[in-house]
Design an enzyme around this catalytic site. Sequence first.
Site, PDB file in Angstrom:
ATOM      1  N   ASP A  33       0.831  -1.232  -0.043  1.00 10.20           N
ATOM      2  CA  ASP A  33       0.098   0.018   0.038  1.00 10.20           C
ATOM      3  C   ASP A  33       0.985   1.120  -0.129  1.00 10.20           C
ATOM      4  O   ASP A  33       1.387   1.725   1.088  1.00 10.20           O
ATOM      5  CB  ASP A  33      -0.850  -0.008   1.470  1.00 10.20           C
ATOM      6  CG  ASP A  33      -1.879   1.173   1.371  1.00 10.20           C
ATOM      7  OD1 ASP A  33      -2.535   1.352   2.391  1.00 10.20           O
ATOM      8  OD2 ASP A  33      -1.787   1.928   0.377  1.00 10.20           O
ATOM      9  N   ASP A 218      -1.586   5.409  -5.442  1.00 10.01           N
ATOM     10  CA  ASP A 218      -1.736   4.752  -4.195  1.00 10.01           C
ATOM     11  C   ASP A 218      -2.197   3.322  -4.650  1.00 10.01           C
ATOM     12  O   ASP A 218      -3.505   3.183  -5.099  1.00 10.01           O
ATOM     13  CB  ASP A 218      -2.978   5.517  -3.599  1.00 10.01           C
ATOM     14  CG  ASP A 218      -3.387   5.101  -2.424  1.00 10.01           C
ATOM     15  OD1 ASP A 218      -4.386   5.861  -1.808  1.00 10.01           O
ATOM     16  OD2 ASP A 218      -2.861   3.929  -2.042  1.00 10.01           O
TER      17      ASP A 218
HETATM   18  O1  LIG Z   1      -5.246   5.015   2.768  1.00  9.51           O
HETATM   19  C1  LIG Z   1      -5.010   4.966   1.602  1.00  9.51           C
HETATM   20  C2  LIG Z   1      -4.322   3.711   1.296  1.00  9.51           C
HETATM   21  N1  LIG Z   1      -4.639   2.850   2.079  1.00  9.51           N
HETATM   22  C3  LIG Z   1      -5.967   2.149   1.916  1.00  9.51           C
HETATM   23  C4  LIG Z   1      -6.024   0.784   2.888  1.00  9.51           C
HETATM   24  C5  LIG Z   1      -7.340  -0.116   2.948  1.00  9.51           C
HETATM   25  C6  LIG Z   1      -8.510   0.890   3.299  1.00  9.51           C
HETATM   26  N2  LIG Z   1      -9.497  -0.106   3.048  1.00  9.51           N
HETATM   27  C7  LIG Z   1      -9.288  -1.231   2.522  1.00  9.51           C
HETATM   28  C8  LIG Z   1      -9.739  -2.235   1.945  1.00  9.51           C
HETATM   29  C9  LIG Z   1      -8.858  -3.442   1.546  1.00  9.51           C
HETATM   30  C10 LIG Z   1      -7.599  -3.104   1.227  1.00  9.51           C
HETATM   31  C11 LIG Z   1      -6.868  -2.016   1.599  1.00  9.51           C
HETATM   32  C12 LIG Z   1      -7.747  -1.100   2.470  1.00  9.51           C
HETATM   33  N3  LIG Z   1      -5.015   6.043   0.787  1.00  9.51           N
HETATM   34  C13 LIG Z   1      -5.343   7.227   1.020  1.00  9.51           C
HETATM   35  S1  LIG Z   1      -4.761   8.610   0.938  1.00  9.51           S
HETATM   36  C14 LIG Z   1      -6.319   9.638   1.223  1.00  9.51           C
HETATM   37  C15 LIG Z   1      -7.265   8.742   1.570  1.00  9.51           C
HETATM   38  C16 LIG Z   1      -8.448   9.393   1.987  1.00  9.51           C
HETATM   39  C17 LIG Z   1      -8.700  10.141   2.903  1.00  9.51           C
HETATM   40  C18 LIG Z   1     -10.077  10.699   3.139  1.00  9.51           C
HETATM   41  C19 LIG Z   1     -10.825  10.657   2.355  1.00  9.51           C
HETATM   42  C20 LIG Z   1     -10.806  10.042   1.228  1.00  9.51           C
HETATM   43  C21 LIG Z   1      -9.614   9.291   0.974  1.00  9.51           C
HETATM   44  C22 LIG Z   1      -6.949   7.577   1.409  1.00  9.51           C
HETATM   45  C23 LIG Z   1      -8.012   6.405   1.675  1.00  9.51           C
HETATM   46  O2  LIG Z   1      -8.614   6.292   2.617  1.00  9.51           O
HETATM   47  N4  LIG Z   1      -8.076   5.441   0.601  1.00  9.51           N
HETATM   48  C24 LIG Z   1      -8.838   4.263   0.920  1.00  9.51           C
HETATM   49  C25 LIG Z   1     -10.359   4.440   0.344  1.00  9.51           C
HETATM   50  C26 LIG Z   1     -10.848   3.516  -0.189  1.00  9.51           C
HETATM   51  C27 LIG Z   1     -12.227   3.634  -1.040  1.00  9.51           C
HETATM   52  C28 LIG Z   1     -12.802   4.975  -0.862  1.00  9.51           C
HETATM   53  C29 LIG Z   1     -12.017   5.976  -0.399  1.00  9.51           C
HETATM   54  C30 LIG Z   1     -10.722   5.725   0.297  1.00  9.51           C
END
Ligand SMILES: O=C(CNCCc1c[nH]c2ccccc12)Nc1scc(-c2ccccc2)c1C(=O)NCc1ccccc1
Length: 327
Positions: A33, A218
């Site tokens: 990730d 990402d």
């Molecule tokens: O966190 C990550 C990467 N790891 C994900 C791990 C993970 C989280 N559920 C999982 C489920 C399965 C596998 C990995 C993961 N990227 C970033 S940077 C900024 C934001 C963000 C902050 C605030 C609001 C929006 C985005 C995110 C984010 O929340 N993405 C997930 C997401 C997914 C879907 C929709 C929106 C955001």
Amino acid sequence: NENGEVDAAPESNESEYLSPVTVGGQSLNLDFDTGSADFWMFSSSMPLSQSQGHSTFNASKSSTWSVYKGASWEISYGDGSSASGTVGFDTVDIGGATVTSQAVELATGVSGSFTSDVNNDGLVGLGFSSINTIQPQQQKTFFENIMDDLEQPVFTADLEDNATGSYNFGTIDPSEYTGDIHFTAVDKSNGFWEFASDTYTVGGNKSQCQTCSPAIADTGTSLVLVDDDVAAAYYGQVSSAVYDSSQGGYTYNCTESLPTFGIAIGSDYTATLQGADITFAQIDSQTCFGGIQGNSGGGIQIMGDILLKQFFAVFDGGNETFGVAEK
Ligand SMILES: O=C(CNCCc1c[nH]c2ccccc12)Nc1scc(-c2ccccc2)c1C(=O)NCc1ccccc1
């Protein structure tokens, strides 16, 4: 040197890519990730109700484990999911690349979406440690720990549609891409592989951005989350598209052919997606959910798997650049 290569297998609905990682001699399937910086795993000290169906790490069975006394971690993601727990150090091997004292976070609790995602036993954060959530002292990522021992201070991601891809630590394998790698400078101050992205194309027509939020590469997010004006401009060209708040995004008739979408990677390259590669999921017999969605004014544009799986991606920790190539 310490180079390593592992498969990246797309799990069922391709919402993530899982790779085998060995920690203290125990093997788990983890999601690499680049959008976060915590290395955490399902552990034997979780309630069975939460770890059922998962491989778990059992610290008492590792002869190389040491506890980080008094440390803890807690993380939440934009999709509402979360996890938290304790911390220790162990030997981590990813495809032959080995770190002998990696900070490893053991989950004592995870949210329901992680429990139900039985293929996924945890995450390997490959963002920058300024966003690591370990208290009282943030710890380095696997890549930060191993970077200086690699042949080159890089890792690459070749995520595939319906096929197993690969992550490579320490080399850029020329057999994995064609043509040039288009690099752009990375600003790591927010902890992400972040770069400027000021133009986009819909159906080949170029537009100047309005909000122009920086973008991040990402691998941990499935979707491509762009500024709301960009998402509205794209789906404005899809006649059956509606914003369906019950689904949390734009949906459209699956039979409609979608226009191409291009997003600038820095100032001299536009990564273009074919319409056929933009659908994320079919939600009923006629309706599809788009892989491009708005970021609800989140202030960053997230280039997730929908885009990354169409390219060969290079994360260069030495030059602090990010690059994509066609493949
Ligand atoms: O966190 C990550 C990467 N790891 C994900 C791990 C993970 C989280 N559920 C999982 C489920 C399965 C596998 C990995 C993961 N990227 C970033 S940077 C900024 C934001 C963000 C902050 C605030 C609001 C929006 C985005 C995110 C984010 O929340 N993405 C997930 C997401 C997914 C879907 C929709 C929106 C955001």
